[in-house]
Motif scaffolding. Structure first.
Motif, PDB file in Angstrom:
ATOM      1  N   CYS A   1      28.630  44.130  47.499  1.00 52.71           N
ATOM      2  CA  CYS A   1      27.392  43.703  46.847  1.00 52.71           C
ATOM      3  C   CYS A   1      27.270  44.097  45.377  1.00 52.71           C
ATOM      4  N   SER A   2      27.873  45.230  45.005  1.00 51.56           N
ATOM      5  CA  SER A   2      27.614  45.782  43.672  1.00 51.56           C
ATOM      6  C   SER A   2      28.207  44.935  42.549  1.00 51.56           C
ATOM      7  N   GLY A   3      29.189  44.085  42.857  1.00 48.78           N
ATOM      8  CA  GLY A   3      29.763  43.246  41.817  1.00 48.78           C
ATOM      9  C   GLY A   3      28.746  42.324  41.186  1.00 48.78           C
ATOM     10  N   CYS A   4      27.746  41.903  41.962  1.00 49.67           N
ATOM     11  CA  CYS A   4      26.691  41.031  41.435  1.00 49.67           C
ATOM     12  C   CYS A   4      25.389  41.788  41.198  1.00 49.67           C
ATOM     13  N   HIS A   5      24.989  42.601  42.183  1.00 52.42           N
ATOM     14  CA  HIS A   5      23.702  43.285  42.095  1.00 52.42           C
ATOM     15  C   HIS A   5      23.785  44.618  41.352  1.00 52.42           C
ATOM     16  N   MET A   6      24.988  45.003  40.926  1.00 51.65           N
ATOM     17  CA  MET A   6      25.243  46.217  40.161  1.00 51.65           C
ATOM     18  C   MET A   6      25.121  47.460  41.056  1.00 51.65           C
ATOM     19  N   ALA A   7      25.776  48.536  40.633  1.00 49.49           N
ATOM     20  CA  ALA A   7      25.817  49.756  41.428  1.00 49.49           C
ATOM     21  C   ALA A   7      24.433  50.365  41.619  1.00 49.49           C
ATOM     22  N   ASP A   8      23.555  50.168  40.627  1.00 47.53           N
ATOM     23  CA  ASP A   8      22.216  50.748  40.722  1.00 47.53           C
ATOM     24  C   ASP A   8      21.172  49.772  41.250  1.00 47.53           C
ATOM     25  N   GLY A   9      21.610  48.581  41.706  1.00 46.56           N
ATOM     26  CA  GLY A   9      20.680  47.607  42.262  1.00 46.56           C
ATOM     27  C   GLY A   9      19.837  46.880  41.234  1.00 46.56           C
ATOM     28  N   SER A  10      20.214  46.974  39.956  1.00 46.24           N
ATOM     29  CA  SER A  10      19.395  46.381  38.896  1.00 46.24           C
ATOM     30  C   SER A  10      19.613  44.892  38.722  1.00 46.24           C
ATOM     31  N   GLY A  11      20.700  44.341  39.303  1.00 47.61           N
ATOM     32  CA  GLY A  11      20.990  42.929  39.145  1.00 47.61           C
ATOM     33  C   GLY A  11      21.436  42.595  37.740  1.00 47.61           C
ATOM     34  N   TYR A  12      21.360  41.319  37.405  1.00 45.39           N
ATOM     35  CA  TYR A  12      21.745  40.858  36.073  1.00 45.39           C
ATOM     36  C   TYR A  12      20.624  39.964  35.567  1.00 45.39           C
ATOM     37  N   PRO A  13      19.853  40.415  34.574  1.00 43.89           N
ATOM     38  CA  PRO A  13      18.653  39.685  34.135  1.00 43.89           C
ATOM     39  C   PRO A  13      18.906  38.195  33.894  1.00 43.89           C
ATOM     40  N   GLY A  14      18.075  37.384  34.532  1.00 43.29           N
ATOM     41  CA  GLY A  14      18.164  35.944  34.367  1.00 43.29           C
ATOM     42  C   GLY A  14      19.186  35.265  35.246  1.00 43.29           C
ATOM     43  N   ILE A  15      20.029  36.053  35.941  1.00 43.06           N
ATOM     44  CA  ILE A  15      21.083  35.461  36.760  1.00 43.06           C
ATOM     45  C   ILE A  15      21.058  36.004  38.196  1.00 43.06           C
ATOM     46  N   VAL A  16      21.149  37.314  38.355  1.00 47.02           N
ATOM     47  CA  VAL A  16      21.192  37.932  39.678  1.00 47.02           C
ATOM     48  C   VAL A  16      19.913  38.731  39.911  1.00 47.02           C
ATOM     49  N   PRO A  17      19.162  38.433  40.981  1.00 47.05           N
ATOM     50  CA  PRO A  17      17.893  39.135  41.231  1.00 47.05           C
ATOM     51  C   PRO A  17      18.105  40.636  41.420  1.00 47.05           C
ATOM     52  N   PRO A  18      17.153  41.451  40.953  1.00 41.96           N
ATOM     53  CA  PRO A  18      17.264  42.898  41.169  1.00 41.96           C
ATOM     54  C   PRO A  18      16.927  43.275  42.603  1.00 41.96           C
ATOM     55  N   LEU A  19      17.476  44.366  43.055  1.00 43.66           N
ATOM     56  CA  LEU A  19      17.111  44.947  44.342  1.00 43.66           C
ATOM     57  C   LEU A  19      16.151  46.120  44.140  1.00 43.66           C
ATOM     58  N   ARG A  20      16.426  46.896  43.094  1.00 41.74           N
ATOM     59  CA  ARG A  20      15.631  48.098  42.838  1.00 41.74           C
ATOM     60  C   ARG A  20      14.177  47.731  42.528  1.00 41.74           C
ATOM     61  N   GLY A  21      13.255  48.360  43.271  1.00 46.46           N
ATOM     62  CA  GLY A  21      11.837  48.145  43.050  1.00 46.46           C
ATOM     63  C   GLY A  21      11.346  46.757  43.417  1.00 46.46           C
ATOM     64  N   HIS A  22      12.133  46.028  44.206  1.00 42.01           N
ATOM     65  CA  HIS A  22      11.771  44.636  44.494  1.00 42.01           C
ATOM     66  C   HIS A  22      12.110  44.192  45.911  1.00 42.01           C
ATOM     67  N   VAL A  23      13.285  44.595  46.401  1.00 36.54           N
ATOM     68  CA  VAL A  23      13.840  43.957  47.594  1.00 36.54           C
ATOM     69  C   VAL A  23      12.987  44.147  48.849  1.00 36.54           C
ATOM     70  N   ALA A  24      12.336  45.299  49.018  1.00 38.75           N
ATOM     71  CA  ALA A  24      11.562  45.525  50.241  1.00 38.75           C
ATOM     72  C   ALA A  24      10.288  44.691  50.292  1.00 38.75           C
ATOM     73  N   LYS A  25       9.895  44.101  49.160  1.00 43.20           N
ATOM     74  CA  LYS A  25       8.723  43.211  49.171  1.00 43.20           C
ATOM     75  C   LYS A  25       8.951  42.033  50.110  1.00 43.20           C
ATOM     76  N   TYR A  26      10.197  41.606  50.255  1.00 42.55           N
ATOM     77  CA  TYR A  26      10.505  40.479  51.140  1.00 42.55           C
ATOM     78  C   TYR A  26      10.120  40.787  52.588  1.00 42.55           C
ATOM     79  N   LEU A  27      10.104  42.054  52.956  1.00 40.43           N
ATOM     80  CA  LEU A  27       9.828  42.442  54.334  1.00 40.43           C
ATOM     81  C   LEU A  27       8.357  42.287  54.702  1.00 40.43           C
ATOM     82  N   ALA A  28       7.525  41.890  53.732  1.00 38.79           N
ATOM     83  CA  ALA A  28       6.102  41.717  54.010  1.00 38.79           C
ATOM     84  C   ALA A  28       5.838  40.518  54.916  1.00 38.79           C
ATOM     85  N   VAL A  29       6.804  39.586  54.981  1.00 39.87           N
ATOM     86  CA  VAL A  29       6.632  38.405  55.828  1.00 39.87           C
ATOM     87  C   VAL A  29       7.914  38.183  56.634  1.00 39.87           C
ATOM     88  N   PRO A  30       7.818  37.631  57.837  1.00 39.36           N
ATOM     89  CA  PRO A  30       9.017  37.403  58.656  1.00 39.36           C
ATOM     90  C   PRO A  30      10.055  36.530  57.948  1.00 39.36           C
TER      91      PRO A  30
END
Length: 272
Positions: free
Chosen positions: A46-75
């Motif tokens: 995963c880190s090749g795209c989302h980066m080792a720190d989960g920051s993603g690549y602005p404008g291209i790859v969505p970040p995981l850090r501070g964002h990804v668990a929001k998806y769990l709010a809905v099934p």
């Protein structure tokens, strides 16, 4: 002897377990037991795209850090994390993918974990992988709209955080075939022309290789001199490296002629 990296990871999880409510404590405790292996699998897959720190690549790859668990709010968001092509087609067992997803949401976005968060299980992953998402950009926008409806975060903020266009992407006019899922992992077909990890493929038929605006192609692709016809794309999909030696695209190819035809027909349907 415990490695320094493993020690730091377990210490961080221990702090989270103490700070969380009882339901979350049980979930985080289960994740901690597989944390080191999951962090390695994340690094490899995963880190090749989302980066080792989960920051993603602005404008291209969505970040995981501070964002990804929001998806769990809905099934639908929980399902999306497992069905997006990068997850569904990862070279991981169902058990390992479940562990990686649990590690990702608890490591990169613990603040947004639902109070009733239940870790992914292997049987859940197996079921979700049977229906991978092809048009991931449009699917992400739809999921974020659902998340916004159940939280206090406006949808435009969620979309901006996900590093996609601030305009909710339109669903392609033709439903992508299942064979296109492997392409959709890296390529958008958004009408806006926005790129993802790879260049936007809308209108690629008839386009010269390496010519889509605002995409950082390799020199090999820019110099290839190919005009993408149906036959040229079919040839490219068979063996990317042989067709364009030196390309940055890392892809094993599509062996089944029927799958290649389905992909080419779909791309052709997107031409103006």
């Amino acid at each position: 002897m415990m490695s320094a990296g493993l020690g730091r990871f377990l210490a961080a999880v221990a702090v989270l377990v103490v700070a969380c409510v009882p339901g979350q404590r049980a979930a985080l405790g289960a994740v901690a037991s597989t944390g080191y292996a999951s962090s390695l699998n994340y690094t490899i897959n995963c880190s090749g795209c989302h980066m080792a720190d989960g920051s993603g690549y602005p404008g291209i790859v969505p970040p995981l850090r501070g964002h990804v668990a929001k998806y769990l709010a809905v099934p639908e968001g929980r399902a999306f994390l497992a069905q997006v092509p990068g997850s569904a087609q990862a070279m991981l067992s169902n058990r390992d993918l479940a562990d990686v997803l649990n590690w990702i949401v608890t490591t990169y976005d613990p603040a947004d974990l639902p109070v009733n968060f239940a870790p992914y299980e292997a049987n859940e992953i197996a079921q979700l992988r049977r229906t991978p998402i092809s048009a991931s950009t449009a699917a992400r926008a739809q999921v974020l709209s659902l998340v916004a409806a159940t939280t206090d975060t406006p949808v435009f903020m969620l979309v901006a955080q996900s590093a996609t266009s601030t305009t909710v992407a339109a669903t392609p006019p033709v439903q992508p075939p299942a064979a296109f899922a492997i392409c959709g992992a890296c390529h958008s077909v958004s009408p806006s022309g926005d790129h993802s990890i790879g260049p936007n493929l809308r209108g690629v038929i008839g386009r010269r290789s390496g010519s889509a605006p605002k995409y950082p192609y390799s020199k090999a692709m820019r110099d290839a001199g190919i005009v993408w016809s149906a036959a040229e794309i079919d040839s490219f999909l068979q063996d990317v490296a042989a067709k364009v030696p030196g390309t940055m695209m890392s892809f094993g190819g599509v062996a089944d002629p029927a799958d290649r035809k389905a992909i080419v027909d779909y791309l052709n349907s997107l031409n103006p």
